[in-house]
Design a protein around this motif. Structure first.
Motif, mmCIF file in Angstrom:
data_model
loop_
_atom_site.group_PDB
_atom_site.id
_atom_site.type_symbol
_atom_site.label_atom_id
_atom_site.label_comp_id
_atom_site.label_asym_id
_atom_site.label_seq_id
_atom_site.Cartn_x
_atom_site.Cartn_y
_atom_site.Cartn_z
ATOM 1 N N THR A 1 -3.207 -8.794 -2.428
ATOM 2 C CA THR A 1 -3.169 -8.022 -3.673
ATOM 3 C C THR A 1 -1.737 -7.623 -3.968
ATOM 4 N N VAL A 2 -1.359 -7.642 -5.239
ATOM 5 C CA VAL A 2 -0.075 -7.094 -5.650
ATOM 6 C C VAL A 2 -0.260 -5.604 -5.944
ATOM 7 N N PHE A 3 0.568 -4.786 -5.313
ATOM 8 C CA PHE A 3 0.527 -3.342 -5.492
ATOM 9 C C PHE A 3 1.777 -2.931 -6.254
ATOM 10 N N GLU A 4 1.595 -2.445 -7.480
ATOM 11 C CA GLU A 4 2.718 -1.986 -8.298
ATOM 12 C C GLU A 4 2.930 -0.494 -8.043
ATOM 13 N N ALA A 5 3.943 -0.181 -7.269
ATOM 14 C CA ALA A 5 4.213 1.221 -6.931
ATOM 15 C C ALA A 5 5.001 1.872 -8.064
ATOM 16 N N THR A 6 4.533 3.020 -8.492
ATOM 17 C CA THR A 6 5.210 3.765 -9.550
ATOM 18 C C THR A 6 5.740 5.106 -9.065
ATOM 19 N N HIS A 7 5.203 5.589 -7.947
ATOM 20 C CA HIS A 7 5.590 6.909 -7.459
ATOM 21 C C HIS A 7 6.113 6.896 -6.030
ATOM 22 N N THR A 8 5.914 5.790 -5.316
ATOM 23 C CA THR A 8 6.315 5.725 -3.913
ATOM 24 C C THR A 8 7.199 4.514 -3.660
ATOM 25 N N HIS A 9 7.998 4.629 -2.617
ATOM 26 C CA HIS A 9 8.798 3.513 -2.111
ATOM 27 C C HIS A 9 8.466 3.363 -0.639
ATOM 28 N N TYR A 10 7.886 2.215 -0.273
ATOM 29 C CA TYR A 10 7.484 2.004 1.118
ATOM 30 C C TYR A 10 8.658 1.486 1.925
ATOM 31 N N ILE A 11 8.828 2.087 3.100
ATOM 32 C CA ILE A 11 9.981 1.797 3.954
ATOM 33 C C ILE A 11 9.660 0.718 4.983
ATOM 34 N N ASP A 12 8.417 0.654 5.428
ATOM 35 C CA ASP A 12 8.034 -0.367 6.398
ATOM 36 C C ASP A 12 6.597 -0.793 6.152
ATOM 37 N N THR A 13 6.057 -1.601 7.066
ATOM 38 C CA THR A 13 4.704 -2.126 6.906
ATOM 39 C C THR A 13 3.733 -1.357 7.800
ATOM 40 N N GLY A 14 2.445 -1.613 7.592
ATOM 41 C CA GLY A 14 1.425 -0.924 8.375
ATOM 42 C C GLY A 14 0.282 -0.488 7.477
ATOM 43 N N GLY A 15 -0.560 0.379 7.995
ATOM 44 C CA GLY A 15 -1.681 0.885 7.220
ATOM 45 C C GLY A 15 -1.220 1.715 6.037
ATOM 46 N N MET A 16 -2.067 1.795 5.022
ATOM 47 C CA MET A 16 -1.763 2.594 3.845
ATOM 48 C C MET A 16 -2.777 3.717 3.714
ATOM 49 N N LEU A 17 -2.297 4.898 3.403
ATOM 50 C CA LEU A 17 -3.202 6.008 3.136
ATOM 51 C C LEU A 17 -3.943 5.749 1.825
ATOM 52 N N PRO A 18 -5.177 6.244 1.714
ATOM 53 C CA PRO A 18 -5.916 6.058 0.460
ATOM 54 C C PRO A 18 -5.100 6.492 -0.749
ATOM 55 N N THR A 19 -5.217 5.733 -1.829
ATOM 56 C CA THR A 19 -4.440 5.966 -3.039
ATOM 57 C C THR A 19 -5.296 5.632 -4.253
ATOM 58 N N VAL A 20 -5.166 6.412 -5.307
ATOM 59 C CA VAL A 20 -5.850 6.112 -6.565
ATOM 60 C C VAL A 20 -5.056 5.034 -7.294
ATOM 61 N N VAL A 21 -5.748 3.977 -7.723
ATOM 62 C CA VAL A 21 -5.092 2.846 -8.393
ATOM 63 C C VAL A 21 -5.903 2.440 -9.618
ATOM 64 N N ARG A 22 -5.247 1.633 -10.445
ATOM 65 C CA ARG A 22 -5.941 1.027 -11.590
ATOM 66 C C ARG A 22 -5.841 -0.484 -11.476
ATOM 67 N N PHE A 23 -6.962 -1.153 -11.643
ATOM 68 C CA PHE A 23 -7.002 -2.618 -11.614
ATOM 69 C C PHE A 23 -6.556 -3.114 -12.984
ATOM 70 N N VAL A 24 -5.359 -3.735 -13.035
ATOM 71 C CA VAL A 24 -4.783 -4.100 -14.333
ATOM 72 C C VAL A 24 -4.814 -5.603 -14.603
ATOM 73 N N GLY A 25 -5.337 -6.405 -13.682
ATOM 74 C CA GLY A 25 -5.441 -7.830 -13.951
ATOM 75 C C GLY A 25 -5.146 -8.686 -12.741
ATOM 76 N N THR A 26 -4.788 -9.934 -12.984
ATOM 77 C CA THR A 26 -4.506 -10.871 -11.898
ATOM 78 C C THR A 26 -3.190 -11.587 -12.176
ATOM 79 N N ARG A 27 -2.615 -12.132 -11.109
ATOM 80 C CA ARG A 27 -1.326 -12.814 -11.199
ATOM 81 C C ARG A 27 -1.289 -13.931 -10.158
ATOM 82 N N VAL A 28 -0.619 -15.014 -10.488
ATOM 83 C CA VAL A 28 -0.400 -16.098 -9.523
ATOM 84 C C VAL A 28 0.938 -15.850 -8.837
ATOM 85 N N ILE A 29 0.924 -15.791 -7.518
ATOM 86 C CA ILE A 29 2.137 -15.516 -6.760
ATOM 87 C C ILE A 29 2.315 -16.568 -5.677
#
Length: 207
Positions: free
Chosen positions: A133-161
């Motif tokens: 999934t592509v996650f468009e961050a608008t309020h956070t900047h992730y520094i490393d990888t790992g688990g993600m805390l629950p977050t409210v999101v909006r499903f805005v469509g699909t993209r080929v990557i």
């Protein structure tokens, strides 16, 4: 017939229904035509959530079936019920699938890698299903990888990557994936909670 026998028969019946209807896992996880929306939600409640939760952390109640969310300054007992992203098994016909434009709570997701422009490749879903999934961050900047805390999101469509394959494999993979727009900050935590294994993040710089 024993209870175990009924369970097995029921599972076989569901599998047969899925095959007959043509609802296989690859089709079930097809999130629709390529494209992304930028229009606001149609319903007032979703618009209120996007406004009130924007850039704020929230409290998530202990419920595995649906997300009961509230802001930290709300009065006790006030909450909003939202669906989890892929929280319902999407393989069997008649079960709810994500709808473009709707709001969800991602849970049990994994931060995989940054994609640039504060977008990230994540694996989002439930215990049964997770998808790239592509996650468009608008309020956070992730520094490393790992688990993600629950977050409210909006499903805005699909993209080929096109992204690198997971190690130890080499090369790249091109795939159509859902795009989730970050609405809230990650779930509120307390100093005594063990966040080992979770990806570190910081508030995104204000532009």
């Amino acid at each position: 017939m024993t209870r175990g026998g009924r369970t097995i028969v029921g599972a076989i019946a569901l599998a047969v229904i899925s095959i007959v209807s043509g609802c296989t896992p690859d089709k079930a996880l097809d999130f629709g035509p390529t494209g992304e929306i930028t229009t606001p939600p149609e319903d007032q409640l979703s618009r209120d959530i996007m406004r009130d939760f924007a850039g704020r952390d929230f409290i998530l109640a202990d419920n595995d079936h649906e997300a009961h969310v509230s802001l930290t300054d709300w009065k006790p007992g006030r909450r909003i019920v939202m669906p989890y992203w892929l929280g319902v098994n999407p393989i069997y016909p008649g079960f709810l699938r994500p709808t473009v434009g709707h709001l969800y709570v991602i849970s049990q997701s994994t931060m995989v890698r940054p994609l640039g422009n504060n977008e990230y490749l994540i694996r989002a879903g439930s215990k049964l299903f997770k998808s790239d999934t592509v996650f468009e961050a608008t309020h956070t900047h992730y520094i490393d990888t790992g688990g993600m805390l629950p977050t409210v999101v909006r499903f805005v469509g699909t993209r080929v990557i096109t992204v690198p394959k997971d190690a130890p494999a080499t090369g790249t993979i091109t795939e159509k994936v859902p795009v989730l727009l970050e609405v809230s900050m990650p779930m509120h935590t307390t100093p005594d909670e063990d966040l080992t294994g979770y990806a570190k993040f910081e508030p995104a710089a204000v532009k």
